[in-house]
Design an enzyme around this catalytic site. Sequence first.
Site, PDB file in Angstrom:
ATOM      1  N   CYS A 172       0.833  -1.209   0.000  1.00 52.02           N
ATOM      2  CA  CYS A 172       0.000   0.000   0.000  1.00 52.02           C
ATOM      3  C   CYS A 172       0.867   1.258   0.000  1.00 52.02           C
ATOM      4  O   CYS A 172       1.906   1.320   0.648  1.00 52.02           O
ATOM      5  CB  CYS A 172      -0.914  -0.013   1.223  1.00 52.02           C
ATOM      6  SG  CYS A 172      -2.043   1.387   1.277  1.00 52.02           S
ATOM      7  N   CYS A 177       0.438   4.898   6.967  1.00 55.32           N
ATOM      8  CA  CYS A 177      -0.195   4.662   8.280  1.00 55.32           C
ATOM      9  C   CYS A 177       0.832   3.958   9.167  1.00 55.32           C
ATOM     10  O   CYS A 177       1.257   2.831   8.853  1.00 55.32           O
ATOM     11  CB  CYS A 177      -1.442   3.810   8.113  1.00 55.32           C
ATOM     12  SG  CYS A 177      -2.519   4.409   6.788  1.00 55.32           S
ATOM     13  N   CYS A 220       0.581   0.237  10.287  1.00 57.37           N
ATOM     14  CA  CYS A 220       0.100  -0.806   9.371  1.00 57.37           C
ATOM     15  C   CYS A 220       1.193  -1.653   8.716  1.00 57.37           C
ATOM     16  O   CYS A 220       2.089  -1.128   8.032  1.00 57.37           O
ATOM     17  CB  CYS A 220      -0.761  -0.173   8.284  1.00 57.37           C
ATOM     18  SG  CYS A 220      -1.557  -1.440   7.255  1.00 57.37           S
ATOM     19  N   CYS A 279     -16.050  -9.379   5.855  1.00 57.04           N
ATOM     20  CA  CYS A 279     -15.478  -8.081   5.512  1.00 57.04           C
ATOM     21  C   CYS A 279     -14.265  -8.273   4.610  1.00 57.04           C
ATOM     22  O   CYS A 279     -13.292  -8.915   4.994  1.00 57.04           O
ATOM     23  CB  CYS A 279     -15.084  -7.331   6.785  1.00 57.04           C
ATOM     24  SG  CYS A 279     -14.341  -5.734   6.422  1.00 57.04           S
ATOM     25  N   CYS A 290     -19.373  -6.685   3.903  1.00 63.15           N
ATOM     26  CA  CYS A 290     -18.727  -5.426   4.244  1.00 63.15           C
ATOM     27  C   CYS A 290     -17.448  -5.334   3.420  1.00 63.15           C
ATOM     28  O   CYS A 290     -16.861  -6.354   3.052  1.00 63.15           O
ATOM     29  CB  CYS A 290     -18.408  -5.424   5.742  1.00 63.15           C
ATOM     30  SG  CYS A 290     -17.444  -3.992   6.273  1.00 63.15           S
ATOM     31  N   CYS A 320     -19.318   1.465   9.161  1.00 61.75           N
ATOM     32  CA  CYS A 320     -18.516   0.855  10.220  1.00 61.75           C
ATOM     33  C   CYS A 320     -17.290   1.750  10.367  1.00 61.75           C
ATOM     34  O   CYS A 320     -16.497   1.868   9.436  1.00 61.75           O
ATOM     35  CB  CYS A 320     -18.118  -0.557   9.788  1.00 61.75           C
ATOM     36  SG  CYS A 320     -16.934  -1.328  10.902  1.00 61.75           S
ATOM     37  N   ARG A 334     -17.481  -3.421  18.263  1.00 59.26           N
ATOM     38  CA  ARG A 334     -16.680  -4.626  17.964  1.00 59.26           C
ATOM     39  C   ARG A 334     -15.347  -4.613  18.699  1.00 59.26           C
ATOM     40  O   ARG A 334     -14.533  -3.704  18.522  1.00 59.26           O
ATOM     41  CB  ARG A 334     -16.476  -4.729  16.442  1.00 59.26           C
ATOM     42  CG  ARG A 334     -15.782  -6.016  15.990  1.00 59.26           C
ATOM     43  CD  ARG A 334     -15.869  -6.227  14.474  1.00 59.26           C
ATOM     44  NE  ARG A 334     -17.247  -6.258  14.030  1.00 59.26           N
ATOM     45  CZ  ARG A 334     -17.800  -5.323  13.257  1.00 59.26           C
ATOM     46  NH1 ARG A 334     -17.095  -4.344  12.796  1.00 59.26           N
ATOM     47  NH2 ARG A 334     -19.072  -5.421  12.925  1.00 59.26           N
TER      48      ARG A 334
HETATM   49  N1  SAM Z   1      -6.699   0.326   3.336  1.00 59.66           N
HETATM   50  C1  SAM Z   1      -7.975   0.517   3.877  1.00 59.66           C
HETATM   51  C2  SAM Z   1      -8.029   1.633   4.892  1.00 59.66           C
HETATM   52  O1  SAM Z   1      -7.003   2.038   5.395  1.00 59.66           O
HETATM   53  O2  SAM Z   1      -9.140   2.072   5.189  1.00 59.66           O
HETATM   54  C3  SAM Z   1      -8.564  -0.740   4.497  1.00 59.66           C
HETATM   55  C4  SAM Z   1      -7.693  -1.690   5.268  1.00 59.66           C
HETATM   56  S1  SAM Z   1      -6.930  -1.058   6.741  1.00 59.66           S
HETATM   57  C5  SAM Z   1      -5.806  -2.351   7.120  1.00 59.66           C
HETATM   58  C6  SAM Z   1      -8.235  -1.165   7.941  1.00 59.66           C
HETATM   59  C7  SAM Z   1      -7.970  -0.787   9.346  1.00 59.66           C
HETATM   60  O3  SAM Z   1      -7.186  -1.770  10.000  1.00 59.66           O
HETATM   61  C8  SAM Z   1      -7.224   0.488   9.635  1.00 59.66           C
HETATM   62  O4  SAM Z   1      -8.009   1.635   9.510  1.00 59.66           O
HETATM   63  C9  SAM Z   1      -6.802   0.283  11.084  1.00 59.66           C
HETATM   64  O5  SAM Z   1      -7.796   0.769  11.948  1.00 59.66           O
HETATM   65  C10 SAM Z   1      -6.707  -1.243  11.217  1.00 59.66           C
HETATM   66  N2  SAM Z   1      -5.336  -1.682  11.456  1.00 59.66           N
HETATM   67  C11 SAM Z   1      -4.344  -1.777  10.539  1.00 59.66           C
HETATM   68  N3  SAM Z   1      -3.196  -2.198  11.107  1.00 59.66           N
HETATM   69  C12 SAM Z   1      -3.446  -2.371  12.426  1.00 59.66           C
HETATM   70  C13 SAM Z   1      -2.672  -2.785  13.545  1.00 59.66           C
HETATM   71  N4  SAM Z   1      -1.377  -3.082  13.421  1.00 59.66           N
HETATM   72  N5  SAM Z   1      -3.262  -2.861  14.761  1.00 59.66           N
HETATM   73  C14 SAM Z   1      -4.572  -2.545  14.887  1.00 59.66           C
HETATM   74  N6  SAM Z   1      -5.369  -2.157  13.872  1.00 59.66           N
HETATM   75  C15 SAM Z   1      -4.821  -2.057  12.657  1.00 59.66           C
HETATM   76  C1  DTB Z   2     -10.952  -2.964  11.876  1.00 63.36           C
HETATM   77  O1  DTB Z   2     -11.300  -1.994  12.566  1.00 63.36           O
HETATM   78  N1  DTB Z   2     -10.010  -3.827  12.213  1.00 63.36           N
HETATM   79  C2  DTB Z   2      -9.807  -4.829  11.177  1.00 63.36           C
HETATM   80  C3  DTB Z   2     -10.880  -4.434  10.119  1.00 63.36           C
HETATM   81  N2  DTB Z   2     -11.479  -3.261  10.695  1.00 63.36           N
HETATM   82  C4  DTB Z   2     -10.498  -4.205   8.729  1.00 63.36           C
HETATM   83  C5  DTB Z   2      -8.413  -4.903  10.702  1.00 63.36           C
HETATM   84  C6  DTB Z   2      -7.405  -5.127  11.826  1.00 63.36           C
HETATM   85  C7  DTB Z   2      -6.087  -5.314  11.181  1.00 63.36           C
HETATM   86  C8  DTB Z   2      -5.002  -5.687  12.175  1.00 63.36           C
HETATM   87  C9  DTB Z   2      -3.684  -5.807  11.542  1.00 63.36           C
HETATM   88  C10 DTB Z   2      -3.593  -6.864  10.487  1.00 63.36           C
HETATM   89  O2  DTB Z   2      -4.034  -8.021  10.699  1.00 63.36           O
HETATM   90  O3  DTB Z   2      -3.023  -6.595   9.431  1.00 63.36           O
HETATM   91 FE1  SF4 Z   3      -2.833   1.154   3.419  1.00 64.22          FE
HETATM   92 FE2  SF4 Z   3      -2.686  -0.024   5.800  1.00 64.22          FE
HETATM   93 FE3  SF4 Z   3      -3.090   2.587   5.637  1.00 64.22          FE
HETATM   94 FE4  SF4 Z   3      -5.051   0.895   4.862  1.00 64.22          FE
HETATM   95  S1  SF4 Z   3      -4.235   1.133   6.934  1.00 64.22           S
HETATM   96  S2  SF4 Z   3      -4.369   2.741   3.784  1.00 64.22           S
HETATM   97  S3  SF4 Z   3      -3.795  -0.776   4.027  1.00 64.22           S
HETATM   98  S4  SF4 Z   3      -1.241   1.498   4.958  1.00 64.22           S
END
Ligand code: SAM
Ligand code: DTB
Ligand code: SF4
Length: 331
Positions: free
Chosen positions: A54, A58, A61, A98, A130, A190, A262
């Site tokens: 990506c 973030c 992430c 989802c 979702c 959500c 959740r």
């Molecule tokens: N790329 C899209 C976005 O950012 O909306 C969808 C996928 S993104 C991985 C969805 C959510 O996962 C993020 O908004 C964040 O709240 C959660 N998330 C990602 N990495 C995480 C982590 N290491 N620990 C907890 N939550 C995480």
């Molecule tokens: C949300 O609030 N948490 C989920 C879902 N919506 C998409 C994602 C959590 C991701 C945790 C890190 C991972 O597994 O990559």
């Molecule tokens: Fe990309 Fe992860 Fe950020 Fe979603 S949360 S926009 S997958 S870097």
Amino acid sequence: MTSLRHNWTNKEINAIYQQPLLDLIYQAATIHRENKNYAEVQISSLISIKTGGCKEDCSYCPQAARYHTNIETQSLMSLDNVLDKAQKAKAAGASRVCMGAAWREVRDNRDFDRIIEMVKAVNNLDIEVCATLGMLTENQAQRLADAGLYAYNHNLDTSEENYKNIITTRTYDDRLQTINHARKANLTVCSGGIIGLGETIGDRISMLKILSNMEIHPESVPINALVPVKGTPLENQPKVSVWDMVRMIATTRILMPQTVVRLSAGRTEMSVTDQAFCFMAGANSIFAGDKLLTTPNPSLSEDMEMFAILGLKPREAFKINKVVPNNINQY
Ligand code: SAM
Ligand code: DTB
Ligand code: SF4
């Protein structure tokens, strides 16, 4: 049923959040029981339909290309593969699937056409569909809605003030705009956040204020504990205290009595006792299955054992009402 409010102040939310823990849990549990069958827990299953690579930054992430984490990147999954995973999730008790994509935003291209087909196919399984695909235009939201999408996930993650410390490649306003686009297309929303990013309690409260003062409360609010992943800037963040999770969940339940709250990422670090406090405080949904998107999650058998111990049962699909605002003048 508790009347819904859309005019919470920082001061009020702070007073709720900071009250003695057992009073907070009791208040939240009372509101939970007045508004929901507390024994029913909605199970969602995540499918990472496009993993890693990506463009965004973030800082939590593992899927951000710039961080060199240890995940296996994967281009868009085939329809058959998605359908197979969705069927297995349904058989295991999930009422919502989802589909997550590691995209900054949706583009009007062949991949999006394929996702539209996935939404149609999973919707035919009679399960809530979702998606979480990054930023969306109103037109893209409408296409998803027309295909049968039930909910769109787009988290605020933290407060507006803290946002720029966590993500620099998009703004808080971008986030709010996508949520509006989903609303305009009549999708359920959500949207929640993560704790453990180094935010203050004030940041948590500001985020909850924005969510709970939306004209229509998000139908679901995920509360994630940071899963610190090696290679990300937040890899060394200290573990989130379970009591902070409980406070966040309880406050969310009190502010948004009819929303699905959740208990999301972070459960592998929590005991059954820890999670029991979260359910008591008003959590009524989890992600189930061995994996979240890229990180581990408790196994289904562990979760079913936990449900048996706590007297909880999975909830069937399509049972939430869309949450319509009341006349706010009554306050
Ligand atoms: N790329 C899209 C976005 O950012 O909306 C969808 C996928 S993104 C991985 C969805 C959510 O996962 C993020 O908004 C964040 O709240 C959660 N998330 C990602 N990495 C995480 C982590 N290491 N620990 C907890 N939550 C995480
Ligand atoms: C949300 O609030 N948490 C989920 C879902 N919506 C998409 C994602 C959590 C991701 C945790 C890190 C991972 O597994 O990559
Ligand atoms: Fe990309 Fe992860 Fe950020 Fe979603 S949360 S926009 S997958 S870097």
